[in-house]
Design a protein around this motif. Structure first.
Motif, PDB file in Angstrom:
ATOM      1  N   SER A 154     -25.407   3.291  28.295  1.00  0.00           N
ATOM      2  CA  SER A 154     -24.714   2.026  28.581  1.00  0.00           C
ATOM      3  C   SER A 154     -25.178   0.914  27.649  1.00  0.00           C
ATOM      4  O   SER A 154     -24.363   0.142  27.142  1.00  0.00           O
ATOM      5  N   GLU A 155     -26.491   0.810  27.427  1.00  0.00           N
ATOM      6  CA  GLU A 155     -27.014  -0.232  26.533  1.00  0.00           C
ATOM      7  C   GLU A 155     -26.540  -0.028  25.098  1.00  0.00           C
ATOM      8  O   GLU A 155     -26.151  -0.983  24.429  1.00  0.00           O
ATOM      9  N   LEU A 156     -26.575   1.204  24.629  1.00  0.00           N
ATOM     10  CA  LEU A 156     -26.141   1.472  23.254  1.00  0.00           C
ATOM     11  C   LEU A 156     -24.653   1.182  23.082  1.00  0.00           C
ATOM     12  O   LEU A 156     -24.238   0.608  22.074  1.00  0.00           O
ATOM     13  N   ARG A 157     -23.849   1.583  24.036  1.00  0.00           N
ATOM     14  CA  ARG A 157     -22.407   1.332  23.953  1.00  0.00           C
ATOM     15  C   ARG A 157     -22.092  -0.152  24.086  1.00  0.00           C
ATOM     16  O   ARG A 157     -21.113  -0.632  23.531  1.00  0.00           O
ATOM     17  N   SER A 158     -22.924  -0.911  24.792  1.00  0.00           N
ATOM     18  CA  SER A 158     -22.659  -2.340  24.986  1.00  0.00           C
ATOM     19  C   SER A 158     -22.734  -3.128  23.678  1.00  0.00           C
ATOM     20  O   SER A 158     -22.156  -4.207  23.585  1.00  0.00           O
ATOM     21  N   VAL A 159     -23.434  -2.605  22.667  1.00  0.00           N
ATOM     22  CA  VAL A 159     -23.496  -3.271  21.366  1.00  0.00           C
ATOM     23  C   VAL A 159     -22.628  -2.565  20.325  1.00  0.00           C
ATOM     24  O   VAL A 159     -22.735  -2.832  19.143  1.00  0.00           O
ATOM     25  N   GLY A 160     -21.792  -1.633  20.785  1.00  0.00           N
ATOM     26  CA  GLY A 160     -20.817  -1.006  19.902  1.00  0.00           C
ATOM     27  C   GLY A 160     -21.296   0.211  19.135  1.00  0.00           C
ATOM     28  O   GLY A 160     -20.630   0.643  18.197  1.00  0.00           O
TER      29      GLY A 160
ATOM     30  N   ASP B 148     -26.354  19.088  31.800  1.00  0.00           N
ATOM     31  CA  ASP B 148     -25.685  18.722  33.050  1.00  0.00           C
ATOM     32  C   ASP B 148     -24.265  18.225  32.755  1.00  0.00           C
ATOM     33  O   ASP B 148     -24.028  17.029  32.617  1.00  0.00           O
ATOM     34  N   SER B 149     -23.321  19.155  32.687  1.00  0.00           N
ATOM     35  CA  SER B 149     -21.970  18.786  32.271  1.00  0.00           C
ATOM     36  C   SER B 149     -21.232  17.951  33.308  1.00  0.00           C
ATOM     37  O   SER B 149     -20.424  17.101  32.952  1.00  0.00           O
ATOM     38  N   GLN B 150     -21.500  18.163  34.581  1.00  0.00           N
ATOM     39  CA  GLN B 150     -20.774  17.423  35.614  1.00  0.00           C
ATOM     40  C   GLN B 150     -21.035  15.923  35.510  1.00  0.00           C
ATOM     41  O   GLN B 150     -20.101  15.127  35.413  1.00  0.00           O
TER      42      GLN B 150
ATOM     43  N   ARG C 190     -17.075   9.794  29.731  1.00  0.00           N
ATOM     44  CA  ARG C 190     -15.735   9.262  29.967  1.00  0.00           C
ATOM     45  C   ARG C 190     -15.811   7.778  30.325  1.00  0.00           C
ATOM     46  O   ARG C 190     -15.058   6.954  29.819  1.00  0.00           O
ATOM     47  N   ARG C 191     -16.736   7.426  31.180  1.00  0.00           N
ATOM     48  CA  ARG C 191     -16.872   6.048  31.647  1.00  0.00           C
ATOM     49  C   ARG C 191     -17.347   5.109  30.545  1.00  0.00           C
ATOM     50  O   ARG C 191     -16.905   3.967  30.451  1.00  0.00           O
ATOM     51  N   SER C 192     -18.224   5.586  29.663  1.00  0.00           N
ATOM     52  CA  SER C 192     -18.826   4.711  28.658  1.00  0.00           C
ATOM     53  C   SER C 192     -18.156   4.780  27.285  1.00  0.00           C
ATOM     54  O   SER C 192     -18.414   3.930  26.444  1.00  0.00           O
ATOM     55  N   GLY C 193     -17.354   5.808  27.040  1.00  0.00           N
ATOM     56  CA  GLY C 193     -16.720   5.941  25.732  1.00  0.00           C
ATOM     57  C   GLY C 193     -17.579   6.707  24.737  1.00  0.00           C
ATOM     58  O   GLY C 193     -17.378   6.603  23.527  1.00  0.00           O
ATOM     59  N   ALA C 194     -18.540   7.473  25.224  1.00  0.00           N
ATOM     60  CA  ALA C 194     -19.404   8.272  24.357  1.00  0.00           C
ATOM     61  C   ALA C 194     -18.809   9.672  24.194  1.00  0.00           C
ATOM     62  O   ALA C 194     -17.838  10.029  24.851  1.00  0.00           O
ATOM     63  N   ARG C 195     -19.406  10.466  23.307  1.00  0.00           N
ATOM     64  CA  ARG C 195     -19.020  11.879  23.151  1.00  0.00           C
ATOM     65  C   ARG C 195     -20.053  12.714  23.875  1.00  0.00           C
ATOM     66  O   ARG C 195     -21.245  12.425  23.818  1.00  0.00           O
ATOM     67  N   TYR C 196     -19.598  13.775  24.531  1.00  0.00           N
ATOM     68  CA  TYR C 196     -20.515  14.648  25.262  1.00  0.00           C
ATOM     69  C   TYR C 196     -20.573  16.018  24.605  1.00  0.00           C
ATOM     70  O   TYR C 196     -19.544  16.599  24.260  1.00  0.00           O
TER      71      TYR C 196
END
Length: 175
Positions: free
Chosen positions: A60-66, A75-77, A84-90
Motif C-alpha cells: 500500500s505504501e509503495l503504491r501510494s507514491v506511484g 498465498d494466492s488467495q 487487485r485492490r492495490s493495482g500491483a502484479r501478483y
C-alpha cells in the motif's frame, strides 16, 4: 426586457466597465514546515513467504507514491485480492525466480529494488532490502520506514541498524 439587459451588458463590456474577476491567491495545502519527497518511477518486488499485515502495508505504501509493485508470495488467495485492490502484479510463490524476473523484465524493464525477509532473492535488482521487523513496531510504521529508506536521497539510511526495531540492508547488484 431580456434584450435590453443583454444589450446593456454588452455595452458595459465594450466600455470596459465589466472586468474579469480577480484571480484568487493559491493556497498551499501543506504547511510551510512540511517535508515533501518525490519518488522516481521504480519497480519494486515485495517477496514474503506468507501473507501478513506487514506485506499489505508495504504494498500500500509503495503504491501510494506511484511505484510499480510485484508481489511474490505463495498465498494466492490473500495476495491476489491485495494485488487487485492495490493495482500491483501478483506472482505465485510456485514460479521460479527466473520466470518472475523474465516476466517483470518484459513488462517493466526490470526490477529496481527487492524487499523481503533475510535471504530474499535478488531478481536482478540494484537494491535488495532485507527486513526483520522487531516486536512493538506496527506494520504501518515499518512500511513507512521502508518507503522512506527506499528514496534515492536516503541510501545512507540503509546502513545496518539505522532504524531502531527494523533492520535494513542494502546489497549491490552482482555485475
Amino acid at each position: 426586457m431580456a434584450d435590453n439587459y443583454l444589450e446593456n451588458r454588452m455595452a458595459d463590456y465594450r466600455a470596459g466597465r465589466l472586468s474579469p474577476k480577480p484571480s484568487r491567491k493559491v493556497v498551499r495545502s501543506l504547511p510551510p514546515d512540511a517535508l515533501v519527497m518525490r519518488y522516481p518511477a521504480m519497480a519494486v518486488a515485495v517477496c514474503y513467504p506468507c501473507y501478513s499485515e506487514l506485506l499489505s502495508a508495504i504494498v500500500s505504501e509503495l503504491r501510494s507514491v506511484g511505484m510499480r509493485v510485484a508481489i511474490v508470495c505463495p498465498d494466492s488467495q490473500h495476495c491476489t485480492e491485495l494485488a487487485r485492490r492495490s493495482g500491483a502484479r501478483y506472482y505465485p510463490g510456485t514460479l521460479s525466480y527466473d520466470a518472475i524476473a523474465t516476466d517483470v523484465e518484459k513488462h517493466w524493464g526490470g526490477i529496481d529494488a527487492v524487499i523481503g525477509p533475510t535471504g530474499v532473492a535478488q531478481l536482478g535488482a540494484h537494491t535488495v532490502i532485507e527486513t526483520t521487523p522487531a516486536e512493538g513496531i506496527n506494520s504501518g510504521l515499518s512500511a513507512r520506514l521502508l518507503l522512506f529508506a527506499l528514496h534515492p536521497s536516503n541510501h545512507a539510511l540503509l546502513a545496518e541498524g539505522a532504524f531502531s526495531g527494523l533492520t535494513l540492508r542494502k546489497s549491490a547488484k552482482n555485475d
